[in-house]
Write a protein that holds these residues in place. Sequence first.
Motif, PDB file in Angstrom:
ATOM      1  N   ASP A 265       0.820  -1.216   0.000  1.00 41.88           N
ATOM      2  CA  ASP A 265       0.000   0.000   0.000  1.00 41.88           C
ATOM      3  C   ASP A 265       0.851   1.262   0.000  1.00 41.88           C
ATOM      4  OD1 ASP A 265      -2.415  -1.300  -0.166  1.00 41.88           O
ATOM      5  OD2 ASP A 265      -2.778  -1.293   2.003  1.00 41.88           O
ATOM      6  N   ALA A 266       2.020   1.201   0.620  1.00 37.93           N
ATOM      7  CA  ALA A 266       2.904   2.364   0.649  1.00 37.93           C
ATOM      8  C   ALA A 266       3.455   2.691  -0.735  1.00 37.93           C
ATOM      9  CB  ALA A 266       4.050   2.125   1.624  1.00 37.93           C
ATOM     10  N   ASP A 267       3.493   1.680  -1.632  1.00 33.30           N
ATOM     11  CA  ASP A 267       4.027   1.887  -2.980  1.00 33.30           C
ATOM     12  C   ASP A 267       2.993   2.446  -3.956  1.00 33.30           C
ATOM     13  OD1 ASP A 267       6.521   0.944  -2.231  1.00 33.30           O
ATOM     14  OD2 ASP A 267       6.039  -1.123  -2.784  1.00 33.30           O
TER      15      ASP A 267
ATOM     16  N   VAL B 278       7.190   6.086 -20.473  1.00 30.11           N
ATOM     17  CA  VAL B 278       7.914   5.579 -19.311  1.00 30.11           C
ATOM     18  C   VAL B 278       7.951   6.665 -18.249  1.00 30.11           C
ATOM     19  CG1 VAL B 278      10.136   4.750 -18.444  1.00 30.11           C
ATOM     20  CG2 VAL B 278       9.372   4.095 -20.736  1.00 30.11           C
ATOM     21  N   GLY B 279       7.542   6.301 -17.042  1.00 29.33           N
ATOM     22  CA  GLY B 279       7.669   7.183 -15.891  1.00 29.33           C
ATOM     23  C   GLY B 279       8.430   6.441 -14.822  1.00 29.33           C
ATOM     24  N   CYS B 280       9.182   7.174 -14.015  1.00 31.78           N
ATOM     25  CA  CYS B 280      10.009   6.524 -13.012  1.00 31.78           C
ATOM     26  C   CYS B 280      10.016   7.347 -11.728  1.00 31.78           C
ATOM     27  CB  CYS B 280      11.427   6.394 -13.544  1.00 31.78           C
ATOM     28  SG  CYS B 280      12.584   5.678 -12.365  1.00 31.78           S
ATOM     29  N   VAL B 281       9.872   6.659 -10.621  1.00 33.24           N
ATOM     30  CA  VAL B 281      10.013   7.272  -9.304  1.00 33.24           C
ATOM     31  C   VAL B 281      10.985   6.391  -8.521  1.00 33.24           C
ATOM     32  CG1 VAL B 281       8.867   7.905  -7.154  1.00 33.24           C
ATOM     33  CG2 VAL B 281       7.690   8.247  -9.330  1.00 33.24           C
ATOM     34  N   ILE B 282      12.036   6.986  -8.021  1.00 36.15           N
ATOM     35  CA  ILE B 282      13.006   6.248  -7.217  1.00 36.15           C
ATOM     36  C   ILE B 282      12.870   6.727  -5.780  1.00 36.15           C
ATOM     37  CG2 ILE B 282      15.442   5.744  -6.824  1.00 36.15           C
ATOM     38  CD1 ILE B 282      15.858   6.262  -9.838  1.00 36.15           C
ATOM     39  N   ALA B 283      12.592   5.784  -4.902  1.00 36.97           N
ATOM     40  CA  ALA B 283      12.414   6.113  -3.494  1.00 36.97           C
ATOM     41  C   ALA B 283      13.377   5.278  -2.659  1.00 36.97           C
ATOM     42  CB  ALA B 283      10.983   5.850  -3.062  1.00 36.97           C
ATOM     43  N   ARG B 284      13.830   5.871  -1.599  1.00 36.99           N
ATOM     44  CA  ARG B 284      14.715   5.165  -0.673  1.00 36.99           C
ATOM     45  C   ARG B 284      14.182   5.394   0.732  1.00 36.99           C
ATOM     46  NH1 ARG B 284      21.223   5.789  -0.020  1.00 36.99           N
ATOM     47  NH2 ARG B 284      21.518   3.718   0.838  1.00 36.99           N
ATOM     48  N   HIS B 285      13.824   4.305   1.380  1.00 41.46           N
ATOM     49  CA  HIS B 285      13.249   4.373   2.731  1.00 41.46           C
ATOM     50  C   HIS B 285      12.023   5.284   2.771  1.00 41.46           C
ATOM     51  CE1 HIS B 285      16.757   2.188   3.997  1.00 41.46           C
ATOM     52  NE2 HIS B 285      17.559   3.161   3.618  1.00 41.46           N
TER      53      HIS B 285
END
Length: 90
Positions: free
Chosen positions: A4-6, A30-37
Amino acid sequence: MIDDADRPLLARALELAERGARTAAPNPLVGCVIARHGTVVAEGFHVLEAKRQFDLDLDQVARIWQHGSVVRSWLLDLTADVLDANPSLH
């Protein structure tokens, strides 16, 4: 399974992909999201169609951005390392 957090991150990636709808053809959206913690550290989308006639050295481009950009990022370090290790990606 999608956590759910994603879900908001995936929704944002789809929003970003739509931004390239008029300019990226014939390439896919193309779409991109990079998440860390849980924190978004980068996002982007496919802006232009590929232009092979420029014959860019992508490894060199990554190295220039790595050392010459205002924002120096672990993502650029990773990109440069991957391009060094995988010449077929150029």
